[in-house]
Scaffold this motif. Structure first.
Motif, PDB file in Angstrom:
ATOM      1  N   ALA A   1       0.827  -1.208   0.000  1.00 56.90           N
ATOM      2  CA  ALA A   1       0.000   0.000   0.000  1.00 56.90           C
ATOM      3  C   ALA A   1       0.860   1.256   0.000  1.00 56.90           C
ATOM      4  O   ALA A   1       0.535   2.249  -0.654  1.00 56.90           O
ATOM      5  N   GLY A   2       1.966   1.213   0.747  1.00 58.94           N
ATOM      6  CA  GLY A   2       2.852   2.372   0.777  1.00 58.94           C
ATOM      7  C   GLY A   2       3.520   2.627  -0.554  1.00 58.94           C
ATOM      8  O   GLY A   2       3.669   3.772  -0.985  1.00 58.94           O
ATOM      9  N   LEU A   3       3.924   1.562  -1.253  1.00 60.07           N
ATOM     10  CA  LEU A   3       4.584   1.714  -2.548  1.00 60.07           C
ATOM     11  C   LEU A   3       3.628   2.241  -3.604  1.00 60.07           C
ATOM     12  O   LEU A   3       4.075   2.758  -4.635  1.00 60.07           O
ATOM     13  N   ALA A   4       2.331   2.091  -3.379  1.00 57.91           N
ATOM     14  CA  ALA A   4       1.344   2.575  -4.342  1.00 57.91           C
ATOM     15  C   ALA A   4       1.110   4.072  -4.235  1.00 57.91           C
ATOM     16  O   ALA A   4       0.452   4.661  -5.088  1.00 57.91           O
ATOM     17  N   THR A   5       1.653   4.706  -3.204  1.00 57.40           N
ATOM     18  CA  THR A   5       1.497   6.143  -3.020  1.00 57.40           C
ATOM     19  C   THR A   5       2.641   6.874  -3.715  1.00 57.40           C
ATOM     20  O   THR A   5       3.681   6.276  -4.028  1.00 57.40           O
ATOM     21  N   PRO A   6       2.481   8.185  -3.982  1.00 53.08           N
ATOM     22  CA  PRO A   6       3.598   8.932  -4.584  1.00 53.08           C
ATOM     23  C   PRO A   6       4.867   8.874  -3.747  1.00 53.08           C
ATOM     24  O   PRO A   6       5.975   8.825  -4.289  1.00 53.08           O
ATOM     25  N   GLY A   7       4.723   8.885  -2.417  1.00 56.38           N
ATOM     26  CA  GLY A   7       5.900   8.817  -1.562  1.00 56.38           C
ATOM     27  C   GLY A   7       6.578   7.465  -1.587  1.00 56.38           C
ATOM     28  O   GLY A   7       7.785   7.364  -1.339  1.00 56.38           O
TER      29      GLY A   7
ATOM     30  N   ALA B   1      14.294  17.073  -5.744  1.00 56.96           N
ATOM     31  CA  ALA B   1      14.318  15.803  -5.018  1.00 56.96           C
ATOM     32  C   ALA B   1      13.080  15.633  -4.164  1.00 56.96           C
ATOM     33  O   ALA B   1      12.506  14.542  -4.075  1.00 56.96           O
ATOM     34  N   VAL B   2      12.637  16.721  -3.532  1.00 58.30           N
ATOM     35  CA  VAL B   2      11.465  16.645  -2.660  1.00 58.30           C
ATOM     36  C   VAL B   2      10.206  16.317  -3.461  1.00 58.30           C
ATOM     37  O   VAL B   2       9.430  15.435  -3.084  1.00 58.30           O
ATOM     38  N   VAL B   3       9.995  17.018  -4.569  1.00 53.28           N
ATOM     39  CA  VAL B   3       8.785  16.757  -5.355  1.00 53.28           C
ATOM     40  C   VAL B   3       8.875  15.404  -6.056  1.00 53.28           C
ATOM     41  O   VAL B   3       7.852  14.735  -6.264  1.00 53.28           O
ATOM     42  N   LEU B   4      10.091  14.984  -6.429  1.00 51.56           N
ATOM     43  CA  LEU B   4      10.255  13.657  -7.011  1.00 51.56           C
ATOM     44  C   LEU B   4       9.922  12.583  -5.983  1.00 51.56           C
ATOM     45  O   LEU B   4       9.465  11.485  -6.337  1.00 51.56           O
ATOM     46  N   GLY B   5      10.115  12.917  -4.702  1.00 54.83           N
ATOM     47  CA  GLY B   5       9.759  11.999  -3.634  1.00 54.83           C
ATOM     48  C   GLY B   5       8.290  12.012  -3.273  1.00 54.83           C
ATOM     49  O   GLY B   5       7.894  11.389  -2.284  1.00 54.83           O
ATOM     50  N   GLY B   6       7.477  12.696  -4.057  1.00 50.65           N
ATOM     51  CA  GLY B   6       6.039  12.662  -3.845  1.00 50.65           C
ATOM     52  C   GLY B   6       5.511  13.686  -2.871  1.00 50.65           C
ATOM     53  O   GLY B   6       4.327  13.655  -2.530  1.00 50.65           O
ATOM     54  N   VAL B   7       6.345  14.595  -2.406  1.00 55.19           N
ATOM     55  CA  VAL B   7       5.882  15.637  -1.481  1.00 55.19           C
ATOM     56  C   VAL B   7       5.187  16.723  -2.301  1.00 55.19           C
ATOM     57  O   VAL B   7       5.733  17.211  -3.284  1.00 55.19           O
ATOM     58  N   VAL B   8       3.987  17.084  -1.885  1.00 58.21           N
ATOM     59  CA  VAL B   8       3.178  18.028  -2.646  1.00 58.21           C
ATOM     60  C   VAL B   8       3.591  19.457  -2.322  1.00 58.21           C
ATOM     61  O   VAL B   8       3.666  19.833  -1.152  1.00 58.21           O
ATOM     62  N   LEU B   9       3.871  20.243  -3.363  1.00 55.29           N
ATOM     63  CA  LEU B   9       4.129  21.667  -3.157  1.00 55.29           C
ATOM     64  C   LEU B   9       2.837  22.314  -2.659  1.00 55.29           C
ATOM     65  O   LEU B   9       1.780  22.143  -3.249  1.00 55.29           O
ATOM     66  N   GLY B  10       2.931  23.057  -1.603  1.00 54.47           N
ATOM     67  CA  GLY B  10       1.754  23.606  -0.966  1.00 54.47           C
ATOM     68  C   GLY B  10       1.533  22.998   0.405  1.00 54.47           C
ATOM     69  O   GLY B  10       0.814  23.548   1.229  1.00 54.47           O
TER      70      GLY B  10
ATOM     71  N   ALA C   1       6.747  17.367 -14.175  1.00 49.62           N
ATOM     72  CA  ALA C   1       6.060  16.076 -14.201  1.00 49.62           C
ATOM     73  C   ALA C   1       5.764  15.564 -12.800  1.00 49.62           C
ATOM     74  O   ALA C   1       4.660  15.066 -12.524  1.00 49.62           O
ATOM     75  N   ALA C   2       6.742  15.686 -11.895  1.00 48.00           N
ATOM     76  CA  ALA C   2       6.560  15.145 -10.547  1.00 48.00           C
ATOM     77  C   ALA C   2       5.471  15.891  -9.795  1.00 48.00           C
ATOM     78  O   ALA C   2       4.662  15.289  -9.088  1.00 48.00           O
ATOM     79  N   VAL C   3       5.428  17.217  -9.933  1.00 51.25           N
ATOM     80  CA  VAL C   3       4.397  17.997  -9.255  1.00 51.25           C
ATOM     81  C   VAL C   3       3.013  17.618  -9.779  1.00 51.25           C
ATOM     82  O   VAL C   3       2.066  17.412  -9.009  1.00 51.25           O
ATOM     83  N   ALA C   4       2.904  17.489 -11.097  1.00 51.45           N
ATOM     84  CA  ALA C   4       1.605  17.144 -11.685  1.00 51.45           C
ATOM     85  C   ALA C   4       1.143  15.759 -11.250  1.00 51.45           C
ATOM     86  O   ALA C   4      -0.008  15.557 -10.859  1.00 51.45           O
ATOM     87  N   VAL C   5       2.052  14.785 -11.309  1.00 50.22           N
ATOM     88  CA  VAL C   5       1.686  13.416 -10.981  1.00 50.22           C
ATOM     89  C   VAL C   5       1.359  13.265  -9.501  1.00 50.22           C
ATOM     90  O   VAL C   5       0.356  12.659  -9.126  1.00 50.22           O
ATOM     91  N   SER C   6       2.217  13.822  -8.627  1.00 49.16           N
ATOM     92  CA  SER C   6       1.989  13.642  -7.195  1.00 49.16           C
ATOM     93  C   SER C   6       0.731  14.352  -6.734  1.00 49.16           C
ATOM     94  O   SER C   6      -0.040  13.834  -5.923  1.00 49.16           O
ATOM     95  N   ALA C   7       0.501  15.566  -7.233  1.00 49.18           N
ATOM     96  CA  ALA C   7      -0.710  16.283  -6.841  1.00 49.18           C
ATOM     97  C   ALA C   7      -1.955  15.525  -7.278  1.00 49.18           C
ATOM     98  O   ALA C   7      -2.938  15.428  -6.543  1.00 49.18           O
ATOM     99  N   ARG C   8      -1.920  14.970  -8.491  1.00 45.09           N
ATOM    100  CA  ARG C   8      -3.055  14.202  -8.985  1.00 45.09           C
ATOM    101  C   ARG C   8      -3.250  12.936  -8.160  1.00 45.09           C
ATOM    102  O   ARG C   8      -4.385  12.578  -7.807  1.00 45.09           O
ATOM    103  N   ALA C   9      -2.156  12.271  -7.825  1.00 45.69           N
ATOM    104  CA  ALA C   9      -2.258  11.009  -7.086  1.00 45.69           C
ATOM    105  C   ALA C   9      -2.792  11.226  -5.681  1.00 45.69           C
ATOM    106  O   ALA C   9      -3.598  10.437  -5.176  1.00 45.69           O
ATOM    107  N   TRP C  10      -2.340  12.310  -5.005  1.00 46.08           N
ATOM    108  CA  TRP C  10      -2.827  12.554  -3.646  1.00 46.08           C
ATOM    109  C   TRP C  10      -4.310  12.938  -3.639  1.00 46.08           C
ATOM    110  O   TRP C  10      -4.998  12.798  -2.624  1.00 46.08           O
TER     111      TRP C  10
END
Length: 378
Positions: A32-38, A280-289, A332-341
């Protein structure tokens, strides 16, 4: 005798997704954790690592891997520092300038006097904390956007460094100080040497995980997720966010101490580190904002970024493409992670519920943290 049953209509409340880190078996929690952006960034690290090993067999040597980890440690530490600020809903653009200032400070204050190593380290940490306090207080108390505050700090420190050094290398710390960044525990079986930067990274990572599981970490994430609700809960946002800026500047200071080891003393050391850390932070799935992301994922994002650059180099891609690739990764990372969260955050359409199947929806108590505040425990 029949009794009329009153019409009951329930509204289904869709809470923000909670990472199932503490439910089910270990295997199900990991999946379940691997399925998240983080969590996906750890999969990306594995894929990139295998790709490099295929394209460059020399990278399969354990010694080469451990040395690569040691070289990546400074940016991973900087990324974890940037994480605290971003997850609280702010930015820190002064990291690269802080690193340059600390490098020049080390070169000119410590010099060739080994007796100044400890005082020099304490002075560097104090300067880093002071910069973080200024960034934090101006942002929180004077209500100046952190983007502007840290941009101004970056320009001020860069100008000061150029004034002191004249734009050229200045000072040369004693080798005992430089060994912090380029030395290690030698004669280790299999890997031959364990770099000191890697050991420091492990310690910083462990402290970061512990800190994010404490009330400070949970409140910091809540501040990025919903600052108004966090304020009404009684949490002093100015204090938490200021401490986040202090941790960011201290992380940049530690990165600067390590970079002196193999990069020497030059005003260009640390240039662009703020953008690399943000990438690196956004690539790690952390959402800007703010409000979403794991601190270890930020460190993993740094490793994924460096692995990607290493792979491109092994494939013969010119290094001049580095900035272009980094910019595309941010978008790309910001778009994908924001959408996934956001998946699962929209209210589901509901139909009037059969009274016989109606269920009671528990309302959390005022003192119970929302589920959104659990997404940064790791």
């Amino acid at each position: 005798m029949s009794t009329a049953t009153p019409s009951i209509t329930t509204t289904e409340t869709q809470a923000r997704p909670e990472l199932p880190l503490h439910q089910g078996s270990l295997g199900s929690r990991i999946a379940a954790g691997l399925a998240t952006p983080g969590g996906a960034v750890f999969v990306l690290v594995g894929v990139l690592l295998v790709s490099i090993m295929v394209s460059n067999p020399n990278f399969t040597d354990p010694g080469a891997l451990i040395r690569f980890a040691g070289r990546t440690a400074p940016i991973a530490i900087a990324a974890m520092g940037q994480y605290y600020v971003i997850v609280s809903g702010e930015f820190d653009l002064s990291m690269g300038a802080v690193i340059a200032a600390q490098v020049v400070l080390a070169g000119n204050f410590i010099g060739q006097d080994e007796g100044r190593i400890i005082p020099g380290l304490l002075l560097m940490l104090a300067v880093g904390a002071l910069i973080g306090i200024i960034n934090g207080l101006v942002t929180t108390l004077l209500k100046v956007p952190s983007f502007i505050v840290t941009l101004g700090m970056m320009l001020a420190l860069s100008g000061l460094v150029r004034y002191i050094t004249g734009g050229a290398a200045s000072g040369n710390p004693v080798d005992a100080f430089r060994d912090i960044g380029r030395g290690g525990i030698e004669d280790v079986p299999v890997v031959d040497v364990i770099p000191y930067p890697l050991i420091i990274l492990v310690v910083v990572g462990a402290l970061s995980v512990w800190l994010m599981r404490r009330p400070f970490g949970r409140t910091l994430i809540a501040a990025g997720d919903n600052p108004e609700a966090t304020h009404y809960s009684g949490a002093p946002l100015w204090s938490y966010k200021t401490r986040a800026f202090v941790l960011s500047s201290l992380s940049a200071t530690v990165a600067g101490i390590l970079l002196v080891g193999y990069a020497g003393v030059h005003p260009s050391v640390g240039a662009g580190y703020e953008f690399t850390a943000i990438t690196a932070v956004v690539l790690g799935g952390v959402v800007l904002g703010g409000g979403r992301g794991w601190v270890l994922s930020a460190a993993a994002g740094a490793f994924a970024l460096e692995l990607l650059f290493t792979l491109l180099t092994s494939l013969g891609v010119p290094s001049t493409w580095r900035d272009t690739v980094q910019g595309l990764i941010i978008i790309a990372a910001v778009a994908v992670s924001a959408r996934a969260w956001q998946v699962g955050r929209r209210p589901r359409r509901t139909t009037p519920t059969d009274p016989s199947r109606a269920t009671h929806i528990a309302t959390p108590s005022p003192n119970q943290p929302s589920t959104g505040a659990t997404t940064g425990e790791n």
